[in-house]
Design an enzyme around this catalytic site. Structure first.
Site, short mmCIF file in Angstrom:
data_model
loop_
_atom_site.label_atom_id
_atom_site.label_comp_id
_atom_site.label_asym_id
_atom_site.label_seq_id
_atom_site.Cartn_x
_atom_site.Cartn_y
_atom_site.Cartn_z
N TYR A 179 68.57 72.16 47.48
CA TYR A 179 68.81 72.92 46.37
C TYR A 179 69.64 74.09 46.98
CZ TYR A 179 65.39 71.50 43.16
OH TYR A 179 64.71 70.75 42.08
N LYS A 220 62.07 61.38 54.47
CA LYS A 220 62.81 60.16 54.26
C LYS A 220 63.34 59.84 55.79
CE LYS A 220 64.59 56.51 52.21
NZ LYS A 220 63.69 55.58 51.80
N ASP A 228 59.77 57.42 49.15
CA ASP A 228 59.72 56.39 48.20
C ASP A 228 58.38 55.63 48.12
OD1 ASP A 228 60.11 55.23 50.79
OD2 ASP A 228 61.48 53.94 50.30
N ASP A 248 59.99 68.56 44.21
CA ASP A 248 60.49 68.90 42.97
C ASP A 248 59.62 67.41 42.12
OD1 ASP A 248 61.37 69.68 40.28
OD2 ASP A 248 62.88 68.41 40.58
N ASP A 305 55.75 66.60 39.87
CA ASP A 305 55.70 65.94 38.44
C ASP A 305 55.05 64.62 38.47
OD1 ASP A 305 57.39 67.98 37.57
OD2 ASP A 305 58.79 66.74 36.25
C1 IPM Z 1 60.69 73.02 38.67
C2 IPM Z 1 61.73 72.68 37.94
C3 IPM Z 1 62.91 73.55 38.59
C4 IPM Z 1 63.24 72.89 39.94
C5 IPM Z 1 64.14 73.68 37.72
C6 IPM Z 1 64.10 74.07 36.41
C7 IPM Z 1 65.28 74.18 38.35
O1 IPM Z 1 62.09 71.38 37.73
O2 IPM Z 1 59.99 74.11 38.91
O3 IPM Z 1 60.10 72.07 39.32
O4 IPM Z 1 63.92 71.79 39.97
O5 IPM Z 1 62.66 73.42 40.87
MG MG Z 2 60.53 70.08 38.53
#
Ligand code: IPM
Ligand code: MG
Length: 362
Positions: free
Chosen positions: A143, A194, A226, A250, A254
């Site tokens: 990032y 990885k 993975d 990230d 999710d």
């Molecule tokens: C998160 C989001 C952010 C990230 C985006 C909105 C920049 O997806 O907080 O997970 O990628 O970190």
């Molecule tokens: Mg995110």
């Protein structure tokens, strides 16, 4: 009474203001009950800041955050700002906040509540009892690594570049947060990388292994990213604490969030070496339902409980909020995202009232 905690509120965009208003009511109520006082000030971030000041994270916002004891953020972004140049998009507000406050550690818990077992897209017996903490590195890796940008080569062809880089120091500091976190949980830490392909991951694995000698009580394991993604869906109960870099974190956070059925339930804490931390829901700004009183405020409310626990060292107040959430769910109240037949459907504001009542009765 001790002096008031200074809290900066960043409601942001979309459903942000609605869910923030619930969170503030809940904080005030719990504060009154336990003798903790808060002073709130609101600042602009994301699309709201672009509209107001032309910049997604104005320096006055960063200054306000730095002067406070804790920052509560709701959500940023929306279609209105999607076509702006990359450096002016709302997401830059979030990244600027993270790097500006040096919030290198992101804690993202994913816990299945028995009340919401059927909200998961996985079979109930696979997710029943899941309780995972993802510790994501937040101010380094791909990032922020240099060089980055879109460059034109001699041939005239363009080339996009990002760099995944970690120093030993960056790995060690997130590693320590993760080992300390695992120590307070079930003493199991899985480091995700990885290392079969990436040099940066080889160093990551080496440092985590070295650090583990300082934490003989924590069992360290390693997975390639993975495989980790697959294992999270196959058998999530094998995980307790996961530590990983910015990009892998990230994605995996999710995945972990969705095990619980709704991303509308999950809070997060972004912490630096000292306060203030930033506390925010994992979900986004949901512009499609903004202003319709449909949003689920529970992730925002649980983020205030993380603010109390990790940011202000007020575990009793944190617990009062968590108990109120459980009590309202036990009474069958659900926003639309977690609704199932037989439950009582409520909007965002109504959910807020119920929480305030539950804290009063707690
Ligand atoms: C998160 C989001 C952010 C990230 C985006 C909105 C920049 O997806 O907080 O997970 O990628 O970190
Ligand atoms: Mg995110």
């Amino acid at each position: 009474m001790d002096s008031a905690f200074q809290i900066t509120l960043l409601p942001g965009d979309g459903i942000g203001p609605e869910i923030m208003s619930v969170a503030v009511d809940v904080l005030r109520t719990v504060g009154l009950q336990l003798g903790i006082s808060f002073e709130f000030q609101t600042a602009l971030v994301g699309g709201a800041a672009i509209d107001g000041t032309g910049h997604p994270i104005p320096s006055v916002t960063l200054d306000r955050c730095r002067e406070s004891d804790g920052v509560l953020l709701a959500a940023i972004g929306g279609p209105k700002w999607d076509n702006l140049p990359a450096h002016l998009r709302p997401e830059q507000g979030l990244l600027g906040l993270r790097s500006g406050l040096n919030l290198f550690a992101n804690l993202r818990p994913a816990q299945i509540l028995p009340q919401l077992l059927n909200a998961s897209s996985l079979k109930p017996d696979v997710v029943d009892g899941v309780d995972i903490m993802v510790v994501r590195e937040l101010t380094g890796g791909i990032y922020f690594g240099q060089p980055k940008g879109i460059f034109t080569m001699e041939s005239g062809e363009k080339r996009g570049v990002n760099t995944m880089a970690y120093t030993e120091g960056e790995i060690d500091r997130i590693g320590r947060v993760a080992f300390d976190t695992a120590r307070q949980r079930r003493q199991k830490l899985c480091s995700v990388d990885k290392a079969n392909v990436l040099d940066v991951s080889q160093l990551w694995r080496e440092r985590m292994t070295l650090l583990s000698t300082e934490y003989p009580d924590v069992e360290l394991s390693h997975l390639y990213v993975d495989n980790a993604a697959m294992q999270l869906i196959r058998c999530p109960k094998q995980f307790d604490t996961i530590v990983t870099g910015n990009l892998f974190g990230d994605i995996l956070s999710d995945c972990a969030a969705m095990l619980t059925g709704s991303i509308g339930m999950l809070p997060s804490a972004s912490l630096g070496a000292s306060p203030p931390g930033v506390f925010e829901p994992v979900h986004g700004s949901a512009p499609d339902i903004a202003g319709e009183d449909k949003a689920n405020p529970l992730a925002q409310v649980l983020s205030t409980s993380m603010l109390l626990r990790y940011g202000l060292s007020q575990p009793q107040a944190a617990m009062a909020i968590e108990n109120a959430v459980l009590s309202v769910l036990n009474q069958g109240y659900r926003t639309v995202d977690i609704f199932s037949p037989g439950m009582k459907r409520v909007g965002c504001a109504e959910m807020g009232k119920l929480l305030v009542e539950a804290i009063g009765n707690g």
